[in-house]
Design an enzyme around this catalytic site. Structure first.
Site, PDB file in Angstrom:
ATOM      1  N   GLY A  83      26.801  -0.823 -17.682  1.00  0.00           N
ATOM      2  CA  GLY A  83      25.817  -0.963 -16.829  1.00  0.00           C
ATOM      3  C   GLY A  83      24.679   0.070 -17.336  1.00  0.00           C
ATOM      4  O   GLY A  83      24.676   1.103 -17.447  1.00  0.00           O
ATOM      5  N   ALA A  86      21.932  -0.637 -13.541  1.00  0.00           N
ATOM      6  CA  ALA A  86      22.813  -0.291 -12.292  1.00  0.00           C
ATOM      7  C   ALA A  86      24.045   0.180 -12.864  1.00  0.00           C
ATOM      8  O   ALA A  86      24.930  -0.616 -12.748  1.00  0.00           O
ATOM      9  CB  ALA A  86      22.671  -1.437 -11.368  1.00  0.00           C
ATOM     10  N   ASP A 203      32.023 -11.428 -17.731  1.00  0.00           N
ATOM     11  CA  ASP A 203      32.128 -10.504 -19.132  1.00  0.00           C
ATOM     12  C   ASP A 203      33.450 -10.085 -19.427  1.00  0.00           C
ATOM     13  O   ASP A 203      33.799  -9.311 -19.760  1.00  0.00           O
ATOM     14  CB  ASP A 203      31.260  -8.979 -18.663  1.00  0.00           C
ATOM     15  CG  ASP A 203      30.927  -8.444 -19.927  1.00  0.00           C
ATOM     16  OD1 ASP A 203      30.743  -8.957 -21.065  1.00  0.00           O
ATOM     17  OD2 ASP A 203      30.663  -7.213 -19.844  1.00  0.00           O
TER      18      ASP A 203
END
Length: 523
Positions: A83, A86, A203
């Protein structure tokens, strides 16, 4: 009992970029070495969590438990990071289990501050994923929702990711039969999740496929929850992202099949090939160009053709043209070979050996001179006996610690004393959760200070498996009454519960000396 939880805050440590998805009070005057922060890194008992696990396989952990398990979320325990806006960190750790075998290995995913702003939504999602249990999943065993903190706790997979074994191998590449086993096991995991009403996986890639202690492939449970508040479900290059996700920004069950197709490409080629390029090679029947050269031709052409054909179906542009999870399993099951060979042999890793549990820490040894009932109870860690002693001594050690004027006898004072009375009744009846609530009402008013209230609340925290809070209350009792043996006794018990045996022994000895001195002065 697990009726109370700690709410200490953790600190996230910076760390270099890694691939995504792998597995209070002031210190007392006499002993300034103990403070509210001095013991936070000590292994905190996890009885509340482990008892829940034994019943349902899923638990809510306190932040203090997970901090202790990960060494204070130490940077050296970070096993992955993902990320940009975040960032999410995954830490390795070990949970204390009250001497019931070796400390359990866990993976803790710590979300960034902007992730999951709604604690109720996070808890509900975690519980939903936590209900899943399958041998092909790295299962979720708990979560923590404390203030702004959002953490997930899963089984730890010690033998790295598929990405490491396929792309970054050092000793040997994965043999063909093992690649087929990986594809089949992950298809089984996806089919199970789909059948259990959790078909969306975010993902899916080679970093989400983990290997357990026996070398068997498992699918990380973390992908069953969104990565972060920004709603992004794919952290990989856009070339590997399902086309419909680029159009709508939403993950569908068919999107998961597309991502599974990219994992099949990784297994076939041993490198990251964009799906569009791979499809061009498939259309040209150029399978040899697609296959991993490190296999050196040691694979069945018929099996390779079947896997290439399945990858082609998964990577179709139109979502409706892709197979479902049931079909994945049906196609991959007949391709399994070497069923008698354990996975660790095919991966070239050592066979897993059970960890021998360390011997339990010794209880703090009492001084050699005769013990008082309180010293005897503390040396045996007999919390029930301590409770009975505190009930019998009542508040006689508080005499002279508070002098109130007539004006202070207000309704607020009466309410405060009533709260203490209700706390005393609950303490006598061993309703420790209620006693904590009532004693906290008394303490929060602040008009009167009572070392006995702190000592009683300290024992209540111990009964509720929260030794860090118990130690703070015992220290507060010492602040109010610096030479009070009971305050030191309670600190000794709390320190022992925190596995700080040497400090507990010293504190027990000092408590006994203070008690002996007090008895001599009273003669």
């Amino acid at each position: 009992m697990g009726c109370c939880r700690s709410s200490l805050r953790a600190v996230t440590h910076p760390h270099p970029e890694k691939p995504p998805g792998a597995g209070a009070g002031a210190a007392p005057a006499r002993r300034p070495s103990f403070s509210a922060s001095a013991h936070q890194a000590a292994p905190a008992p996890a009885a509340s969590a482990s008892s829940s696990e034994s019943e349902a396989g899923f638990a809510e952990f306190s932040l203090a438990e997970l901090r202790a398990a990960t060494g204070g979320f130490a940077a050296e325990n970070i096993v992955s990071e993902s990320g940009d806006k975040a960032p999410n960190f995954v830490y390795r750790g070990r949970l204390q289990q009250h001497g019931q075998g070796p400390r359990r290995a866990i993976a803790v995913k710590k979300f960034g501050k902007m992730a999951w702003p709604d604690p109720k939504q996070f808890a509900e999602e975690a519980r939903g994923v936590g209900r899943l249990r399958h041998r092909r999943l790295a299962n979720l065993i708990g979560y923590c929702c404390d203030g702004d903190e959002r953490l997930l706790v899963a089984e730890f997979m010690p033998n790295d990711t598929l990405a490491k074994h396929v792309f970054h191998w050092e000793n040997q590449t994965i043999e063909w039969a093992m690649r087929l086993r990986v594809a089949y096991h992950i298809a089984e995991a996806l089919d199970y999740c789909s059948n259990e009403g959790r078909p969306l996986y975010h993902d899916l890639n080679a970093y989400r496929v983990l290997f357990d202690e026996n070398g068997d492939p498992r699918l990380s449970c973390f992908g069953l929850m969104k990565n972060s508040r920004d709603g992004k479900s794919y952290s990989t290059n856009l070339a590997y992202t399902p086309p419909e996700y680029l159009r709508t920004g939403r993950v569908t069950p068919e999107s998961v099949i597309f991502s599974f197709g990219t994992v099949l490409l990784d297994l076939l080629s041993g490198k990251r090939i964009p799906p569009s390029h791979a499809l061009d090679m498939m259309r040209g029947n150029n399978i040899q160009m697609l296959m991993d050269s490190h296999l050196e031709g040691n694979y069945s052409t018929e099996e390779a053709t079947a896997l290439v054909d399945l990858a082609s179906q998964c990577l179709q542009y139109e979502a409706r043209d892709r197979p479902n999870t049931k079909k994945l399993v049906t196609i991959l099951e007949p391709l399994q070979t070497k069923l008698e060979v354990p996975s660790y042999e095919m991966l070239g890793i050592p066979k897993h050996e059970e960890e021998v549990p360390p011997p339990p820490p010794p209880a703090p040894q009492p001084p050699q001179h005769p013990l008082s009932p309180m010293a005897e109870a503390c040396s045996r860690m007999d919390l029930t006996a301590i409770q009975q002693i505190l009930v019998s001594t009542h508040y006689r050690d508080d005499e002279g610690s508070n002098e109130l004027s007539f004006q202070e006898w207000t309704q607020q004072m009466r309410d405060m004393l009533d709260a203490r009375k209700r706390g005393d009744l609950a303490f006598r009846d061993k309703d420790f959760k209620t006693a904590i609530e009532c004693y906290t009402q008394f303490v929060d008013v602040g008009t009167m200070v009572s070392p006995t209230v702190y000592a009683r609340r300290s024992l209540c925290h111990l009964m509720c498996d929260q030794p860090d809070a118990a130690l703070r209350d015992a220290m507060q009792a010492q602040c109010v009454y610096p030479d009070w043996p009971t305050a030191f006794y309670m600190q000794a018990v709390a320190l022992s519960k925190l596995d700080m045996q040497s400090d507990a022994k010293d504190m027990l000895s000092e408590a006994s000396q203070l008690e002996e001195k007090k008895q001599k002065n009273s003669r």
